[in-house]
Write a protein that holds these residues in place. Structure first.
Motif, PDB file in Angstrom:
ATOM      1  N   LYS A   1       0.817  -1.216   0.000  1.00 33.87           N
ATOM      2  CA  LYS A   1       0.000   0.000   0.000  1.00 33.87           C
ATOM      3  C   LYS A   1       0.851   1.266   0.000  1.00 33.87           C
ATOM      4  CE  LYS A   1      -3.373  -2.408   2.921  1.00 33.87           C
ATOM      5  NZ  LYS A   1      -3.983  -2.414   4.279  1.00 33.87           N
ATOM      6  N   ASN A   2       2.182   1.128   0.041  1.00 36.53           N
ATOM      7  CA  ASN A   2       3.027   2.320   0.132  1.00 36.53           C
ATOM      8  C   ASN A   2       4.314   2.147  -0.661  1.00 36.53           C
ATOM      9  OD1 ASN A   2       5.312   1.316   1.914  1.00 36.53           O
ATOM     10  ND2 ASN A   2       3.598   0.938   3.310  1.00 36.53           N
TER      11      ASN A   2
ATOM     12  N   ARG B   1       1.360  -1.280  -6.133  1.00 35.07           N
ATOM     13  CA  ARG B   1       1.287  -0.138  -5.229  1.00 35.07           C
ATOM     14  C   ARG B   1       0.478   1.018  -5.816  1.00 35.07           C
ATOM     15  NH1 ARG B   1       5.432  -3.174  -3.990  1.00 35.07           N
ATOM     16  NH2 ARG B   1       6.382  -3.108  -1.907  1.00 35.07           N
TER      17      ARG B   1
END
Length: 469
Positions: A11-12, A308
């Motif tokens: 997610k990052n 991502r």
């Protein structure tokens, strides 16, 4: 080395590998048996005295450890993150014959990162001093007080290394970069989660402190030519422009919208920071289903970026099997943990689009492995009648790249091979005596550390050339 959990890191864009703690680094360093004839040094393309810096970490002498590394390597924080030590220095470690070799890369990263921590502490106390391994070069080259001028073309890892070494030798070095930031593939190709760009910036600044003059937005062959540089007093040149011209598949439908070269895809995300849109005004359109063609590190970087960036399904489509993939084992494992889907022994044969010109579907064919080819890997052989289609919104082609002819066309006397790469001898000297070349522009696509090794060798050869000119 500790890592972000897969479900969080996907997610990052923060760094995946979190580095060693001081306790972990000292424990790992104590495992080194300090061989009398260390094979690890022979396995290092930039010739770092590996037992020396590991011994210093063991003894808690961290400043001395980074100085020992910087005697040979001006990019330790970069190498500690992206160098394939498992194929070079670590494979030579005698401990690896019966167990686990020393984690040399993690220790190099620890030493480099520790220096950055110490610098921050010094700055907090009002003393912003770098623990530099070498002062600016001051050697007299037999030309009075005037130092010979050398141009290094391309500020990737090889160019940065060559420029740093020449500056330490006392030369007046100018480093030219066509983009607006130095670093080459380190800034446009390798994602933030593998190599934070702040790290590249810090190590580039260190090289500038050695006396290297960096000029960005400067396209050699357009802004100025090598001949014009000669007229301006430059005595030698090192070409380290890499292999930045992407290869494509050559199949029907490749011009549909939604089809990217890996170069463009990664440059938009990494250098132009589309992952931070709208903070940075460079968006990139990525659909819900993304395919990446290829099995190298660039392909896996692209696939992991796509995850991502919000893709629901990301496929690695590779014509051979998993064992034949040239990507690092860690990158393959990380991608798998992050949910990337592997379609192995598979080739794309045709792309289909909608009435607005956007990619919507890809036709694939299955392969089986035949006899080894020139690379030593088993050749993929098409299985007739195995064609099938899957929906696809975005396709990234990561099957390699070749030499960009822009600069080379302006040096007609420079001899190239049949594939357009510069021909250079074992000392990196080309058919033009004052011009040297190394890295991907000579060998084809290789690793960061191999480019650095070529840059180091070229610096010695340029020094020898100028002393005897």
């Amino acid at each position: 080395m500790k890592k972000q959990a897969a479900e969080e890191r996907v997610k990052n864009f923060f760094e995946v590998a979190l580095g060693l703690s001081e306790k972990e680094a000292k424990a790992e360093a104590k495992r080194c048996i300090q061989c009398k004839k260390p094979g690890c040094i022979a396995g290092c393309p930039v010739e770092i005295d590996i037992p020396k810096f590991i011994g210093l970490i063991r003894d808690g002498k961290y400043i001395d450890a980074i100085k020992a590394i910087k005697e040979k390597n001006s990019l330790p924080a970069v190498c500690g993150r992206v160098c394939p030590q498992e194929e070079q220095c670590e494979v030579k470690c005698v401990l690896g014959k019966k167990g686990k070799p020393i984690d040399i890369g993690a220790l190099e990263r620890f030493a480099a990162d520790r220096e950055l921590v110490d610098v921050k502490k010094d700055e907090g106390r009002g003393r912003a001093e770098r623990n530099e391994a070498s002062p600016k070069g001051t050697r007299d080259e037999g030309r009075g007080t005037e130092k010979a001028k050398v141009a290094v073309i391309g500020s990737g890892p090889g160019g940065l290394t060559c420029a740093a070494d020449l500056a330490k030798m006392g030369y007046d070095v100018t480093l030219f970069e066509s983009l607006h930031k130095a670093g080459g593939v380190l800034v446009y190709g390798i994602p933030e989660f593998r190599l934070p760009k702040k790290i590249v910036g810090i190590e580039t600044e260190y090289i500038k402190t050695l006396g290297v003059d960096l000029k960005v937005d400067y396209v050699i062959g357009k802004t100025a030519t090598i001949q014009e540089f000669r007229e301006d007093g430059f005595k030698a040149f090192y070409i380290s422009t890499g292999a930045g011209l992407p290869y494509f598949l050559g199949i029907e439908g490749e011009n549909f919208n939604g089809v990217y070269s890996a170069n463009e895809f990664l440059t938009r995300i990494n250098l132009m920071k589309s992952y931070l849109f709208p903070e940075y005004d460079t968006p990139i359109k990525i659909g819900k289903r993304v395919g990446v063609i290829g099995g190298g590190n660039v392909a896996f970087d692209s696939a992991r970026c796509a995850k991502r960036m919000g893709a629901d399904e990301v496929y690695i489509i590779y014509r051979r099997g998993r064992e034949e993939m040239p990507a690092r084992a860690d990158e393959i494992k990380h991608a798998e943990e992050e949910g990337v889907i592997f379609r192995l022994l598979t080739n794309p044969v045709k792309l289909y689009g909608d009435d607005k010109g956007w990619l919507k579907e890809i036709e694939l064919v299955k392969n089986e492995l035949g006899e080894p080819d020139a690379s030593g890997r088993r050749r993929p052989v098409l299985i007739k009648g195995s064609n099938y289609k899957i929906p696809m919104d975005t396709l990234v082609v990561a099957i390699g790249q070749g030499p960009n002819p822009l600069l080379l066309r302006t040096i007609p006397e420079l001899k190239l091979n049949e594939d357009g790469y510069i021909i250079a001898d074992e000392n990196c000297q080309t058919s033009v005596p004052d011009t040297f070349a190394g890295g991907d522009i000579v060998t084809g696509a290789a690793t960061v550390i191999q480019a650095m090794g070529a840059g180091k060798k070229a610096a010695r050869s340029i020094d020898n050339y100028l002393k005897n000119a």
